[in-house]
Design a protein around this motif. Sequence first.
Motif, PDB file in Angstrom:
ATOM      1  N   ARG A 244      -0.130 -11.995   0.287  1.00 44.07           N
ATOM      2  CA  ARG A 244       1.190 -11.386   0.418  1.00 44.07           C
ATOM      3  C   ARG A 244       1.427 -10.931   1.847  1.00 44.07           C
ATOM      4  NH1 ARG A 244       3.994  -6.545  -3.161  1.00 44.07           N
ATOM      5  NH2 ARG A 244       5.717  -6.154  -1.707  1.00 44.07           N
ATOM      6  N   PHE A 246       2.960  -8.121   4.150  1.00 47.80           N
ATOM      7  CA  PHE A 246       3.315  -6.704   4.139  1.00 47.80           C
ATOM      8  C   PHE A 246       4.148  -6.412   5.380  1.00 47.80           C
ATOM      9  CE2 PHE A 246      -0.699  -6.845   1.703  1.00 47.80           C
ATOM     10  CZ  PHE A 246      -0.232  -6.333   0.501  1.00 47.80           C
ATOM     11  N   ALA A 405       2.675  -2.420  -9.328  1.00 51.21           N
ATOM     12  CA  ALA A 405       1.847  -3.254  -8.464  1.00 51.21           C
ATOM     13  C   ALA A 405       0.534  -3.649  -9.113  1.00 51.21           C
ATOM     14  CB  ALA A 405       1.549  -2.508  -7.162  1.00 51.21           C
ATOM     15  N   SER A 462       1.475  -2.666  -1.419  1.00 57.04           N
ATOM     16  CA  SER A 462       2.569  -3.316  -2.139  1.00 57.04           C
ATOM     17  C   SER A 462       3.625  -2.300  -2.562  1.00 57.04           C
ATOM     18  CB  SER A 462       2.014  -4.048  -3.366  1.00 57.04           C
ATOM     19  OG  SER A 462       1.048  -5.013  -2.990  1.00 57.04           O
TER      20      SER A 462
END
Length: 637
Positions: A244, A246, A405, A462
Motif C-alpha cells: 500500500r 501511505f 484496517a 492505514s
Amino acid sequence: MSRFVDRFVSIRAGLRLRHGAALALLLGLIAPVSELGAQTYGGREFNYPATRQGVTRAQPALRSQTAIPTSRESAVPGRTYPGTDAGRAYPGRGGRVETGRPGRPPRYPGRGGGWGPAAAGIGAGIIGGIILDQAARRPVYDPYEPEPVLPRRPRRPVILDGDDLDEPVLRHPRRPAPLRAAAPARRTPPPVQTARPTPGQPPIIVPAASERRFVADEILVELAPNAQADAVLRRHRATLMSSRRFDLAGVTIIRARLNDGRSARTVLSQMAGDARVASAQPNYLYTLQQDALRPEAPKDEAAQAVPEAASAAAEPVASLPKPEDAAPVLAAPPVIASPELPPVVPLASVAPKRELQPQYVAETLHYDAIHKLARGEKIRVAVIDSGADLAHPELQGVLAGSFDAVGGDTTPHAHGTAMAGAIMAQAQLQGVAPAARLLAARAFSGNSAPASANGTTYHILSALDWAAGEGARVVNLSFAGPQDRLLSRSLAGAKTKGMVAVAAAGNGGANAAPLYPGADPNVIAVTATDAQDKPFAQANRGSYIAVAAPGVDVLAAEPEGRYAFSSGTSIAAAHVSGLVALLLEKRPDLDLEGVRKLLMESAIDLGGKGRNPIFGAGRVDAPAALARTLPVSAARP
C-alpha cells in the motif's frame, strides 16, 4: 643586476634593424660608400674600397711629399698644388682651402666623403629598432618598481526619495558568483532512498535483543527504484501479504510474512547488504493504555455510582466473567497474537469501593461554562483505536465515518467505546465536545476486554491515512509502544496537513522508558490526574509530557449499553482531544504548535513551579484556554 640585463637585451633587439630602421640604415650606408675612392692628401693616397662585406680601413700610398699650405692666408686663389686634382679649385670664401684635422684627409663637401651620413643612418636604425622593440615587447615585472595605480571607476550617484530614507540602501551590490559545474557522478552511486530515515537511524532497522514488541514473522519493506518485489521477496524467502501507498509518510510499503519459521530480526540483518531494499523495519506492536483489574464491588454500590437512567443497563455487570475465567481467553488473542507479549488483565465493569461523584471531570473542566461558548461544531475527531459500540446510547448520532484496517472479528470493544464517549457522549454522560463528529478507525484487534487489543504499525498507518482523507482535524491516539520511524513520518505528514494529534503519555510507570507516539514531537502528550489533581501512579514521566488532564476513576461508556470506571493516560488524552475540538471551532487556523502553546500557557501549574516531567505544564484549564481563542469582548464575563 636584472635591470642591466634588460637594457642589454633591449639594445641587442634594436640592432636587429626591424621594419623602417633597417631601411634607414641601408640608405645611410649606400650613399657615402658609393662615392668613396682614392683620395690624395699631403702626397699620400688614401684608398676607400667599397666591398660587399662592408667598408675596410683606408691604406695610405706614398707619393710626392709636397706640402699643402695649412693656413687660409697662404692659399692663393686659383692655384693648384701638387698631389691634388689638377685644375680643381678649393671651394670656400676667396678661394681659401678648408682643411680637416692634421693627419686626416680633408672633407670635401658634396663629394660624399666622411662618415656623417653613414653614422646618421646607423644611429637612426639603432634608435628605431629600440623604439619598435620596446613597443612590441611585453612589460617585464620588476619587484623593485612600484605597481601602477589603476584608475577607479567613478561611482554612480544614489538618489533617495523621501520614502526610502528609512530603508537600507545597498551601494555596492555584489555580483552573483558564477555557477560552477557540478562534480561528475560516481561510477557506482549508492541506491536512492525515497523514504528518508529518521536522523540517527539506519535504513534497515534491526530490533535490539531486548526488544519484543513486534510481530515475530513479519517485516515492512520499501523497495529501491526499479527494484522488483518478486525478486526481493524470493531472495529473502518471504511471502507478500499486502502492499500500500501511505500518503502521509510518502512511501509505498510491502508487508511480508517470513517463511521457514525465520524471525524478523534475522531477515532484517541479511537485508542490510541488499541494494534493492531502500528501507525495512519490523511491524511493531502497540497496546492500549488502560489500568488493570480492580476488585468487584457490591451491586448496591455500583447502582449508586451509576446514574439512575443507566441502572437498568447495569444488570449485565453481575454476569461478567470473573478474572480467573477471563485469563485463559487473553492468553491467545484471536486476530493478532504475539507470544512474546505478556498478557494484560482486563478492566471489570464495576464501580470502585469508595464513593465518587458520577462525573467529577465535568466540574473539573467546567463543562457548563465552556459549552456556552463552543461545543465542537463541524469538527471531525478521529479515534484510532479498537473500534466502538456505535449502538451505545452515548454515541447516537455522532458518527461521521468508520474504517476497519484489521478485518476479521468486529466485536465492539470497550476501550474504543470509552474513548469515543469521553469526547462526545450524548446521553447520561457529558462529552467534552458533544457536537463534534466521530471518525471511528479500527486499528486494534482482540476480544471485548478494554486492554486486550493489539495494533501494528501497518494498521495504524492505514488508519491515519484514512482519517486524513476524511478531513479529520483532531486525531486521538490512546495507545503506546516502541519508537517507529514510519509512524513518525506519518505523524509529521499529518501535522503538515493541519491535523492535531493527541497521544497518551503511557502507563509504564515513573521509571519506564519513553513510549511512542506520546514521545514523538509531532503530537501533544497527555498524562493523567485524579479528582484532587494528584498524578496517576502508573503514568510515565518525561520532558515530552505537555499537559495533564483528568484520567483516574472516570466513569465511561462500555459496549452493550454498560458503564465502567476507567483510569489511565488513555482517557486523559481523550479529554484533551475534545478540548482541542472546541478550540478549533473558534480558531480553525490553529495548527499543532499553536494548540500546544495555547494549552500549556493556560494550564494550571501543578507540582513545582514551571514545567516538570510529572505534570508537564500543568492540568488543562478549559475555560482559560477557550478564552484565549475568543475576542476580548466575548472572553470577558
